[in-house]
Motif scaffolding. Structure first.
Motif, PDB file in Angstrom:
ATOM      1  N   THR A  83      -9.484   0.519 -10.292  1.00  0.00           N
ATOM      2  CA  THR A  83      -9.818  -0.497  -9.285  1.00  0.00           C
ATOM      3  C   THR A  83      -9.444  -1.898  -9.790  1.00  0.00           C
ATOM      4  OG1 THR A  83     -12.127  -0.829 -10.008  1.00  0.00           O
ATOM      5  CG2 THR A  83     -11.697   0.961  -8.426  1.00  0.00           C
ATOM      6  N   TYR A 148     -17.008   1.860  -0.760  1.00  0.00           N
ATOM      7  CA  TYR A 148     -16.385   2.799   0.184  1.00  0.00           C
ATOM      8  C   TYR A 148     -15.394   2.060   1.080  1.00  0.00           C
ATOM      9  CZ  TYR A 148     -15.736   5.856   4.160  1.00  0.00           C
ATOM     10  OH  TYR A 148     -15.175   6.606   5.154  1.00  0.00           O
ATOM     11  N   GLU A 149     -14.181   2.556   1.082  1.00  0.00           N
ATOM     12  CA  GLU A 149     -13.118   2.030   1.957  1.00  0.00           C
ATOM     13  C   GLU A 149     -12.310   3.226   2.425  1.00  0.00           C
ATOM     14  OE1 GLU A 149     -10.541   0.836   4.138  1.00  0.00           O
ATOM     15  OE2 GLU A 149     -11.630  -0.920   3.382  1.00  0.00           O
ATOM     16  N   THR A 153     -10.332   6.428   0.284  1.00  0.00           N
ATOM     17  CA  THR A 153     -11.369   7.381  -0.117  1.00  0.00           C
ATOM     18  C   THR A 153     -11.002   8.794   0.309  1.00  0.00           C
ATOM     19  OG1 THR A 153     -13.091   5.689  -0.015  1.00  0.00           O
ATOM     20  CG2 THR A 153     -13.811   7.977   0.137  1.00  0.00           C
ATOM     21  N   SER A 154     -10.986   9.717  -0.655  1.00  0.00           N
ATOM     22  CA  SER A 154     -10.732  11.123  -0.326  1.00  0.00           C
ATOM     23  C   SER A 154     -11.999  11.966  -0.360  1.00  0.00           C
ATOM     24  CB  SER A 154      -9.663  11.715  -1.256  1.00  0.00           C
ATOM     25  OG  SER A 154      -9.947  11.436  -2.596  1.00  0.00           O
ATOM     26  N   VAL A 156     -16.532  11.120  -0.110  1.00  0.00           N
ATOM     27  CA  VAL A 156     -17.615  10.136  -0.106  1.00  0.00           C
ATOM     28  C   VAL A 156     -18.910  10.822  -0.544  1.00  0.00           C
ATOM     29  CG1 VAL A 156     -18.199  10.498   2.338  1.00  0.00           C
ATOM     30  CG2 VAL A 156     -18.726   8.306   1.259  1.00  0.00           C
ATOM     31  N   SER A 164     -17.444   5.726  -2.806  1.00  0.00           N
ATOM     32  CA  SER A 164     -16.267   6.575  -2.963  1.00  0.00           C
ATOM     33  C   SER A 164     -16.474   7.527  -4.131  1.00  0.00           C
ATOM     34  CB  SER A 164     -15.018   5.720  -3.204  1.00  0.00           C
ATOM     35  OG  SER A 164     -14.707   4.958  -2.064  1.00  0.00           O
ATOM     36  N   ILE A 167     -11.060   8.768  -4.917  1.00  0.00           N
ATOM     37  CA  ILE A 167     -10.104   7.849  -4.305  1.00  0.00           C
ATOM     38  C   ILE A 167      -8.684   8.333  -4.566  1.00  0.00           C
ATOM     39  CG2 ILE A 167     -11.584   5.801  -4.387  1.00  0.00           C
ATOM     40  CD1 ILE A 167     -10.108   4.936  -6.940  1.00  0.00           C
TER      41      ILE A 167
END
Length: 196
Positions: A83, A148-149, A153-154, A156, A164, A167
């Protein structure tokens, strides 16, 4: 073959034991030139994101990791390193995925750290989760989480807030949980990564 980034902040033994169990070959990445020896890279993680980033910079690995085109998987702190920024040490990170890593404190009423088994909800059909059922349980140990976006995000997870749990951006993948400590589903995820 998977190269495991050895920067002094990973729980290497648990990860290598899990890779041994599922028959995935691996070696250690100690310096930038080692990255060329492997077709996939794992950045493991237990520890402090700011300190981990310092070690990546000092070893010369940080700029090389960000430019990789082969599949890369960050686990726990290794995911957070992908990130842009972490509140842990107020540190700028690799800036591969444009998200922030935040502290649970003051944002949830639940106990911090978030520790134990929790279910995840799979999103966006990531190949990392092939053969893994939605709402499967994985093992978490963390005090910091990635905001969380939906675009990145794959998976949650909910622990007071939605965050997330996994990701993805292009060839970069990250999971906040520890697949190496998450039984059969964790082993399936590592196998999936070895086949991406």
């Amino acid at each position: 073959m998977i190269g495991i980034v050895n920067y002094g902040a990973g729980n290497i033994f648990s990860l290598t034991a899990a890779l041994d169990r599922v028959g995935i070959g691996y070696g250690m990445v100690n310096e930038a030139s080692d990255l060329d020896l492997y077709d996939r890279i794992i950045i493991p993680g237990v520890g402090h994101a700011g300190a981990a980033m310092e070690k990546l910079v000092q070893s010369g690995l940080s700029s090389y990791i960000a430019s990789l085109e082969k599949p890369v998987l960050g686990i726990c702190v290794g995911m957070q390193l992908l990130t842009s920024f972490s509140e842990e040490g107020n540190a700028d990170l690799l800036k591969i995925v444009p998200l922030k890593t935040l502290h649970f404190g003051g944002r949830v009423t639940e106990k911090v750290p978030h520790m134990g088994w929790n279910s995840i909800q799979i999103q966006n059909g990531s190949t990392l989760f092939q053969g893994i059922e939605d709402n499967a349980y994985f093992y978490f140990v963390h005090s910091y989480f990635i905001e969380y976006e939906a675009d990145f995000t794959s998976a949650v997870c909910r622990y007071g807030v939605d965050f997330s749990a996994a990701i993805q951006k292009n060839n970069f993948y990250g999971v906040q949980f520890h697949p190496e400590k998450s039984g059969k589903d964790g082993e399936q995820l590592l196998l999936n990564f070895s086949r991406i």
